[in-house]
Write a protein that holds these residues in place. Sequence first.
Motif, PDB file in Angstrom:
ATOM      1  N   ARG A  22       4.357   4.274  -2.337  1.00  0.00           N
ATOM      2  CA  ARG A  22       4.105   2.842  -2.383  1.00  0.00           C
ATOM      3  C   ARG A  22       2.645   2.633  -2.734  1.00  0.00           C
ATOM      4  NH1 ARG A  22       5.831   0.683   3.239  1.00  0.00           N
ATOM      5  NH2 ARG A  22       4.914   2.655   3.831  1.00  0.00           N
ATOM      6  N   ARG A  23       2.313   1.449  -3.169  1.00  0.00           N
ATOM      7  CA  ARG A  23       0.923   1.130  -3.504  1.00  0.00           C
ATOM      8  C   ARG A  23       0.035   1.417  -2.303  1.00  0.00           C
ATOM      9  NH1 ARG A  23      -1.531  -4.595  -5.549  1.00  0.00           N
ATOM     10  NH2 ARG A  23      -3.636  -3.824  -5.822  1.00  0.00           N
ATOM     11  N   GLY A  24      -1.059   2.132  -2.535  1.00  0.00           N
ATOM     12  CA  GLY A  24      -1.990   2.428  -1.473  1.00  0.00           C
ATOM     13  C   GLY A  24      -1.662   3.692  -0.705  1.00  0.00           C
ATOM     14  N   GLU A  25      -0.612   4.397  -1.105  1.00  0.00           N
ATOM     15  CA  GLU A  25      -0.244   5.625  -0.422  1.00  0.00           C
ATOM     16  C   GLU A  25      -0.379   6.812  -1.347  1.00  0.00           C
ATOM     17  OE1 GLU A  25       3.753   5.221   0.885  1.00  0.00           O
ATOM     18  OE2 GLU A  25       3.165   4.343   2.790  1.00  0.00           O
ATOM     19  N   ASP A  54      -2.016   2.998   4.193  1.00  0.00           N
ATOM     20  CA  ASP A  54      -2.803   1.785   4.021  1.00  0.00           C
ATOM     21  C   ASP A  54      -1.802   0.652   3.938  1.00  0.00           C
ATOM     22  OD1 ASP A  54      -4.207  -0.362   2.207  1.00  0.00           O
ATOM     23  OD2 ASP A  54      -5.793   0.883   3.037  1.00  0.00           O
ATOM     24  N   SER A  55      -2.141  -0.466   4.442  1.00  0.00           N
ATOM     25  CA  SER A  55      -1.203  -1.584   4.458  1.00  0.00           C
ATOM     26  C   SER A  55      -0.887  -2.091   3.063  1.00  0.00           C
ATOM     27  CB  SER A  55      -1.776  -2.723   5.294  1.00  0.00           C
ATOM     28  OG  SER A  55      -2.942  -3.234   4.659  1.00  0.00           O
ATOM     29  N   GLY A  56      -1.591  -1.580   2.071  1.00  0.00           N
ATOM     30  CA  GLY A  56      -1.371  -2.050   0.717  1.00  0.00           C
ATOM     31  C   GLY A  56      -2.245  -3.236   0.378  1.00  0.00           C
ATOM     32  N   SER A  91      -6.276  -1.933  -3.059  1.00  0.00           N
ATOM     33  CA  SER A  91      -5.803  -0.983  -4.066  1.00  0.00           C
ATOM     34  C   SER A  91      -6.562   0.331  -3.901  1.00  0.00           C
ATOM     35  CB  SER A  91      -6.036  -1.543  -5.469  1.00  0.00           C
ATOM     36  OG  SER A  91      -7.425  -1.540  -5.772  1.00  0.00           O
TER      37      SER A  91
END
Length: 62
Positions: free
Chosen positions: A10-13, A35-37, A40
């Motif tokens: 997922r974004r941020g992972e 990260d919660s996203g 970035s």
Amino acid sequence: MKNGNLARPRRGELQSPAIPLLEEDSSGDGIICADSGARSPEVIQQQVVALIDGFLTRSTQN
């Protein structure tokens, strides 16, 4: 992991294999992959660089 393919993060992972590697090296370090996203990866990288730059600047002034 299915068929040797990495799950799309997922974004941020980071990709999932990073977490066990980090945990193996130092327990608790896998948290950096979560990260919660809200930010970035680019923003996180810029913030880390700014923190390191500030530290190095202060260190060389002494």
